[in-house]
Write an enzyme that holds these catalytic residues in place. Structure first.
Site, mmCIF file in Angstrom:
data_model
loop_
_atom_site.group_PDB
_atom_site.id
_atom_site.type_symbol
_atom_site.label_atom_id
_atom_site.label_comp_id
_atom_site.label_asym_id
_atom_site.label_seq_id
_atom_site.Cartn_x
_atom_site.Cartn_y
_atom_site.Cartn_z
ATOM 1 N N TYR A 53 0.820 -1.214 0.000
ATOM 2 C CA TYR A 53 0.000 0.000 0.000
ATOM 3 C C TYR A 53 0.854 1.265 0.000
ATOM 4 O O TYR A 53 0.406 2.303 -0.499
ATOM 5 C CB TYR A 53 -0.992 -0.033 1.167
ATOM 6 C CG TYR A 53 -2.091 -1.035 0.924
ATOM 7 C CD1 TYR A 53 -3.146 -0.746 0.071
ATOM 8 C CD2 TYR A 53 -2.039 -2.295 1.507
ATOM 9 C CE1 TYR A 53 -4.136 -1.676 -0.184
ATOM 10 C CE2 TYR A 53 -3.017 -3.243 1.256
ATOM 11 C CZ TYR A 53 -4.073 -2.925 0.412
ATOM 12 O OH TYR A 53 -5.041 -3.857 0.147
ATOM 13 N N ARG A 56 1.307 1.841 -3.588
ATOM 14 C CA ARG A 56 0.069 2.337 -4.202
ATOM 15 C C ARG A 56 -0.141 3.821 -3.845
ATOM 16 O O ARG A 56 -0.604 4.605 -4.665
ATOM 17 C CB ARG A 56 -1.135 1.543 -3.702
ATOM 18 C CG ARG A 56 -1.074 0.043 -3.876
ATOM 19 C CD ARG A 56 -1.202 -0.414 -5.309
ATOM 20 N NE ARG A 56 -0.008 -0.182 -6.104
ATOM 21 C CZ ARG A 56 1.133 -0.889 -5.981
ATOM 22 N NH1 ARG A 56 1.235 -1.849 -5.077
ATOM 23 N NH2 ARG A 56 2.159 -0.637 -6.753
ATOM 24 N N ASN A 87 -13.461 2.464 -5.508
ATOM 25 C CA ASN A 87 -12.040 2.793 -5.606
ATOM 26 C C ASN A 87 -11.525 3.433 -4.320
ATOM 27 O O ASN A 87 -12.256 4.164 -3.644
ATOM 28 C CB ASN A 87 -11.805 3.730 -6.788
ATOM 29 C CG ASN A 87 -12.255 3.116 -8.097
ATOM 30 O OD1 ASN A 87 -12.243 1.891 -8.256
ATOM 31 N ND2 ASN A 87 -12.672 3.951 -9.038
ATOM 32 N N ASP A 89 -8.738 5.383 -4.349
ATOM 33 C CA ASP A 89 -7.976 6.586 -4.682
ATOM 34 C C ASP A 89 -8.812 7.839 -4.422
ATOM 35 O O ASP A 89 -9.998 7.752 -4.080
ATOM 36 C CB ASP A 89 -7.515 6.542 -6.144
ATOM 37 C CG ASP A 89 -8.687 6.425 -7.115
ATOM 38 O OD1 ASP A 89 -9.497 7.369 -7.193
ATOM 39 O OD2 ASP A 89 -8.812 5.387 -7.806
ATOM 40 N N HIS A 104 -14.943 0.967 -0.139
ATOM 41 C CA HIS A 104 -13.853 0.053 0.220
ATOM 42 C C HIS A 104 -12.681 0.741 0.896
ATOM 43 O O HIS A 104 -11.575 0.209 0.919
ATOM 44 C CB HIS A 104 -13.388 -0.695 -1.036
ATOM 45 C CG HIS A 104 -14.440 -1.591 -1.596
ATOM 46 N ND1 HIS A 104 -14.453 -2.010 -2.914
ATOM 47 C CD2 HIS A 104 -15.538 -2.134 -1.020
ATOM 48 C CE1 HIS A 104 -15.507 -2.783 -3.116
ATOM 49 N NE2 HIS A 104 -16.176 -2.872 -1.988
ATOM 50 N N GLY A 169 -17.373 1.535 -15.136
ATOM 51 C CA GLY A 169 -16.107 0.839 -14.930
ATOM 52 C C GLY A 169 -16.111 -0.226 -13.868
ATOM 53 O O GLY A 169 -15.133 -0.376 -13.140
ATOM 54 N N THR A 170 -17.194 -0.990 -13.782
ATOM 55 C CA THR A 170 -17.229 -2.072 -12.812
ATOM 56 C C THR A 170 -17.779 -3.330 -13.467
ATOM 57 O O THR A 170 -18.684 -3.264 -14.304
ATOM 58 C CB THR A 170 -18.074 -1.714 -11.575
ATOM 59 O OG1 THR A 170 -18.224 -2.873 -10.746
ATOM 60 C CG2 THR A 170 -19.456 -1.203 -11.956
ATOM 61 N N SER A 171 -17.226 -4.453 -13.075
ATOM 62 C CA SER A 171 -17.644 -5.739 -13.630
ATOM 63 C C SER A 171 -18.943 -6.239 -13.014
ATOM 64 O O SER A 171 -19.504 -7.232 -13.471
ATOM 65 C CB SER A 171 -16.550 -6.784 -13.395
ATOM 66 O OG SER A 171 -16.351 -6.966 -12.001
ATOM 67 N N THR A 213 -15.034 3.259 -22.693
ATOM 68 C CA THR A 213 -14.352 3.690 -21.470
ATOM 69 C C THR A 213 -15.197 4.692 -20.699
ATOM 70 O O THR A 213 -16.154 5.268 -21.226
ATOM 71 C CB THR A 213 -13.014 4.343 -21.811
ATOM 72 O OG1 THR A 213 -13.256 5.503 -22.632
ATOM 73 C CG2 THR A 213 -12.111 3.373 -22.565
#
Length: 229
Positions: A53, A56, A87, A89, A104, A169-171, A213
């Site tokens: 981390y 990151r 995310n 970030d 998260h 942008g998520t599965s 995108t």
């Protein structure tokens, strides 16, 4: 103003250069996610987790918000925008978004290993021996796999209030976040932006899939949103 709720995942940050593990066999920056993103990994090798981390956190200083983040921030001029992100970030905030809920956790925060509500802003390296005010080791303020998601109930409330829902942008594979769409009012419009969108079964909503995108998709959806103003 209409309430616009946006669910964002790794895909929107990937455009800024932040790597994901979604499409790479469970590896995140060459690490098995079970080693660096689980309580078991932490107990087995906390130094490895802290180093991961730390890297990151340093990487985050080298990237910038992209057009997708910026369009979402600009929409606050015309909508009541609430972002719910998977995310960790801070790219949404740096782009100018005012209301961001991190499901998260956040990379630029740390917390006590013993007191969950002892949370500090943290922009540099975190090391073994960095303690809270009672001498307990600090850990990344990240919700690891297998841990509860404290912000989930609030996220559900926000989705229930949405008058328009955008998913970027998520599965839609990581639960419980993936289940948030099920709490949307069945009468509202839903936009799903992803280069490789998942199939959504049995949804009562009118889901408009935009297979591209986040930044290109938001250019398209921004024009669509004019009809809601």
């Amino acid at each position: 103003m209409k309430k616009l709720v946006v669910l964002t995942g790794a895909g929107i940050s990937a455009e800024s250069g932040i790597k994901t593990f979604r499409d790479s066999d469970g590896l995140w920056e060459a690490h098995n996610v079970m080693d660096v993103a689980t309580p078991e990994g932490w107990h087995k090798n906390p130094k490895l987790v802290l180093d991961f981390y730390n890297k990151r956190r340093q990487q985050l200083k080298e990237v910038e918000p992209n057009a997708g983040h910026q369009i979402l921030a600009a929409l606050e001029n015309k909508f009541d925008v609430q972002i719910i992100t998977q995310n960790v970030d801070d790219l949404h905030e740096r782009a100018g978004s005012s209301n961001v809920l991190h499901l998260h956790g956040e990379l630029l925060k740390v917390r006590s290993t013993k007191k969950e509500n002892y949370i500090l802003n943290w922009s540099e390296d975190l090391n073994l021996g960095d303690f809270d005010d009672k001498g307990n080791q600090l850990r990344p303020h990240i919700v690891w796999f297998g841990e509860d998601v404290p912000a989930l109930e609030y996220a559900i409330e926000l989705v229930q209030q949405a008058e328009v829902l955008i998913i970027i942008g998520t599965s839609l594979q990581v639960y419980p976040a993936a289940g948030l769409i099920n709490f949307a009012n069945p009468n509202i419009s839903v936009y799903y932006i992803d280069p490789n969108p998942a199939t959504i079964y049995d949804s009562p909503n009118d889901i408009k899939v935009v297979s591209t995108t986040g930044s290109k998709g938001m250019e398209i959806v921004r024009k669509e949103l004019e009809k809601f103003q």
